[in-house]
Design a protein around this motif. Structure first.
Motif, short mmCIF file in Angstrom:
data_model
loop_
_atom_site.label_atom_id
_atom_site.label_comp_id
_atom_site.label_asym_id
_atom_site.label_seq_id
_atom_site.Cartn_x
_atom_site.Cartn_y
_atom_site.Cartn_z
N GLN A 105 4.18 19.23 5.06
CA GLN A 105 4.56 20.42 5.83
C GLN A 105 6.01 20.80 5.57
O GLN A 105 6.34 21.98 5.42
N ARG A 106 6.89 19.81 5.50
CA ARG A 106 8.30 20.10 5.19
C ARG A 106 8.43 20.65 3.77
O ARG A 106 9.25 21.54 3.52
N MET A 107 7.63 20.15 2.89
CA MET A 107 7.64 20.63 1.51
C MET A 107 7.21 22.10 1.45
O MET A 107 7.85 22.92 0.79
N VAL A 108 6.15 22.44 2.16
CA VAL A 108 5.68 23.83 2.22
C VAL A 108 6.76 24.73 2.79
O VAL A 108 7.06 25.80 2.23
N GLU A 109 7.38 24.32 3.88
CA GLU A 109 8.43 25.13 4.50
C GLU A 109 9.62 25.30 3.55
O GLU A 109 10.19 26.38 3.45
N SER A 110 9.98 24.24 2.86
CA SER A 110 11.08 24.31 1.92
C SER A 110 10.76 25.30 0.79
O SER A 110 11.60 26.12 0.42
N ARG A 114 0.83 -1.21 0.00
CA ARG A 114 0.00 0.00 0.00
C ARG A 114 0.86 1.26 0.00
O ARG A 114 1.98 1.26 0.52
N PRO A 115 0.30 2.34 -0.58
CA PRO A 115 1.03 3.61 -0.51
C PRO A 115 0.93 4.18 0.91
O PRO A 115 0.10 3.74 1.71
N PRO A 116 1.76 5.17 1.22
CA PRO A 116 1.64 5.81 2.54
C PRO A 116 0.25 6.42 2.70
O PRO A 116 -0.40 6.80 1.72
N SER A 117 -0.21 6.51 3.93
CA SER A 117 -1.52 7.11 4.20
C SER A 117 -1.40 8.64 4.19
O SER A 117 -0.29 9.19 4.22
N SER A 118 -2.55 9.30 4.17
CA SER A 118 -2.56 10.77 4.25
C SER A 118 -1.92 11.23 5.55
O SER A 118 -1.21 12.24 5.57
N ASP A 119 -2.17 10.50 6.63
CA ASP A 119 -1.56 10.87 7.91
C ASP A 119 -0.05 10.78 7.83
O ASP A 119 0.66 11.64 8.34
N GLU A 120 0.47 9.75 7.17
CA GLU A 120 1.92 9.60 7.00
C GLU A 120 2.49 10.69 6.10
O GLU A 120 3.62 11.12 6.28
N ALA A 121 1.69 11.15 5.16
CA ALA A 121 2.16 12.17 4.21
C ALA A 121 2.16 13.57 4.81
O ALA A 121 2.87 14.45 4.32
N GLU A 122 1.38 13.79 5.85
CA GLU A 122 1.21 15.15 6.39
C GLU A 122 2.51 15.83 6.76
O GLU A 122 2.75 16.98 6.39
N SER A 123 3.38 15.15 7.47
CA SER A 123 4.64 15.79 7.89
C SER A 123 5.52 16.08 6.67
O SER A 123 6.22 17.10 6.63
#
Length: 134
Positions: free
Chosen positions: A107-112, A95-104
């Motif tokens: 957020q790092r992507m937005v900050e970057s 399975r792909p990562p869940s939305s919960d797993e993707a959240e952090s």
């Protein structure tokens, strides 16, 4: 494979051995704070400015069909955007990562992106074509 459009991205993601979740940060071009006359003139010509994150979402490959569908879905938010930055997050096992797993990761992507670090991400315009920055 060289990715030149959204369809290429989806094909490449589908070909990966591990299931993928794609991370999207939609940005809007804006004038920087206290722009110079030159910056203002370039921005009015459709060049320059700063890209400000305005919306982010993650999707499994099963939730994506084409760029037109992604743009149509984004219109439902009534948030205007110009460029979307994309990253892939690989899962493990079936399975792909869940939305919960993707959240952090989102957020790092937005900050970057806020810090101007765009090199790690694929940038696409509203037509799904790759955008390069100079």
């Amino acid at each position: 494979m060289a990715i030149s459009c959204f369809a290429d991205l989806l094909n490449e993601a589908h070909s990966q051995p591990d299931p993928q979740r794609l991370l999207f940060v939609f940005t809007r071009a804006e004038l920087p704070d206290n722009p110079t006359p030159e910056q203002r003139a370039r921005f009015e010509q459709g060049e320059g400015g700063v890209l400000t994150p305005v919306l982010c979402v993650d999707k499994t490959l099963d939730e994506l069909s084409d760029m037109a569908a992604l743009v149509a879905e984004s219109k439902e938010t009534e948030i205007e955007w110009d460029i979307v930055f994309v990253a892939a997050l690989a899962g493990s096992g079936p399975r792909p990562p869940s939305s919960d797993e993707a959240e952090s990761h989102l957020q790092r992507m937005v900050e970057s992106l806020k810090m101007g670090n765009i090199e790690s991400f694929l940038a696409l315009d509203r037509q799904g074509e790759v955008v390069s920055f100079q």
